[in-house]
Design an enzyme around this catalytic site. Structure first.
Site, short mmCIF file in Angstrom:
data_model
loop_
_atom_site.label_atom_id
_atom_site.label_comp_id
_atom_site.label_asym_id
_atom_site.label_seq_id
_atom_site.Cartn_x
_atom_site.Cartn_y
_atom_site.Cartn_z
N THR A 160 0.79 -1.23 -0.11
CA THR A 160 0.02 0.12 -0.08
C THR A 160 0.71 1.28 -0.01
O THR A 160 0.29 2.53 0.18
CB THR A 160 -1.06 -0.08 1.22
OG1 THR A 160 -0.08 -0.06 2.45
CG2 THR A 160 -1.94 -1.22 1.26
N GLU A 161 2.24 1.08 -0.13
CA GLU A 161 3.01 2.38 0.02
C GLU A 161 2.66 3.31 -0.83
O GLU A 161 2.57 4.87 -0.45
CB GLU A 161 4.55 1.96 -0.30
CG GLU A 161 5.26 0.96 0.67
CD GLU A 161 4.91 -0.40 0.42
OE1 GLU A 161 5.66 -1.12 1.26
OE2 GLU A 161 3.98 -0.65 -0.13
#
Length: 233
Positions: A101-102
């Site tokens: 999810t960066e």
């Protein structure tokens, strides 16, 4: 975790390492409050130090001489997903959630990007990194992100049993040598890879485990249980 991995690597009594979470989740990834402070403070030296420490952790997992198995229940998010991906095998419960999810918070899955392609095809890795979504346990197995689906509540037990099965079939030295060779030949041309493989082949032919294993097979007409084989024979 780095200290535990180093200790396991040096301890001949340990045949496998199972990595799991201490609570309801496998790992939620980085300390985001710490990340926010570094971004706001602009301390590149500190950011580099912490990044190098994370690199050391991934190197310890990817290059570990023992079998490594991730037991994933709950969430394995961002860097936490990377920890699972860096292990040799991944056991997941149906309720597990995998995601990189960066990019959602303006960050970059930099280090995990370098080895995600070892587990899933390139187009799957690209999709996971650019269009992050939560992937459940069953889909993770279907994609190749996980290797085995465990019944709810049995993830750790299943991972330990899986590790024992493998370690009973593989000698410690052969398993370590195979892992090392896989790391060395990745990205090499086939001729260079064959040259590296020759050296690994010669070393293992001369290893006592090879002598024991072959002798056992010729005598018993079956392969040994490497968790029980008499090391003195």
């Amino acid at each position: 975790l780095r200290s535990a991995l180093r200790g396991a690597a040096a301890d001949d009594r340990i045949r496998a390492v199972v990595v799991t979470g201490a609570g309801r989740h496998f790992s939620a990834g980085a300390d985001l409050e710490r990340l926010e402070r570094l971004a706001a403070g602009g301390d590149e030296t500190e950011a580099r130090r912490e990044t190098e420490e994370l690199k050391d952790l991934f190197e310890a997992l990817l290059g570990h001489p023992k079998l490594t198995v991730a037991a994933v229940d709950g969430a394995a998010i961002a860097g936490g997903c990377g920890l699972a991906t860096a292990c040799d095998l991944v056991v997941a419960e149906p309720g597990a959630r995998f995601a990189y999810t960066e990019v959602k918070i303006g960050f970059l899955a930099a280090m995990v990007l370098t080895f995600l392609g070892r587990r899933v095809p390139g187009h799957v890795a690209r999709r996971m990194l650019l269009d992050p979504e939560m992937i459940g346990g069953e889909k993770a197995v279907a994609l190749g992100l996980a290797d085995e689906l465990a019944a709810t509540g049995t993830c750790l037990e299943t991972a330990v049993a899986h590790a024992r099965r493998i370690c009973s079939k593989a000698s410690p030295s052969a398993l370590a040598a195979t892992k090392a060779l896989l790391n060395k030949v990745e990205g090499l041309g086939w001729r260079e890879a064959l040259d590296v493989a020759v050296e690994a082949n010669v070393r293992q032919r001369m290893h006592p485990d090879c002598g024991r294993g072959v002798r056992y097979f010729l005598t018993a007409k079956t392969t040994p249980d490497w968790l029980d084989i008499d090391k003195s024979d």
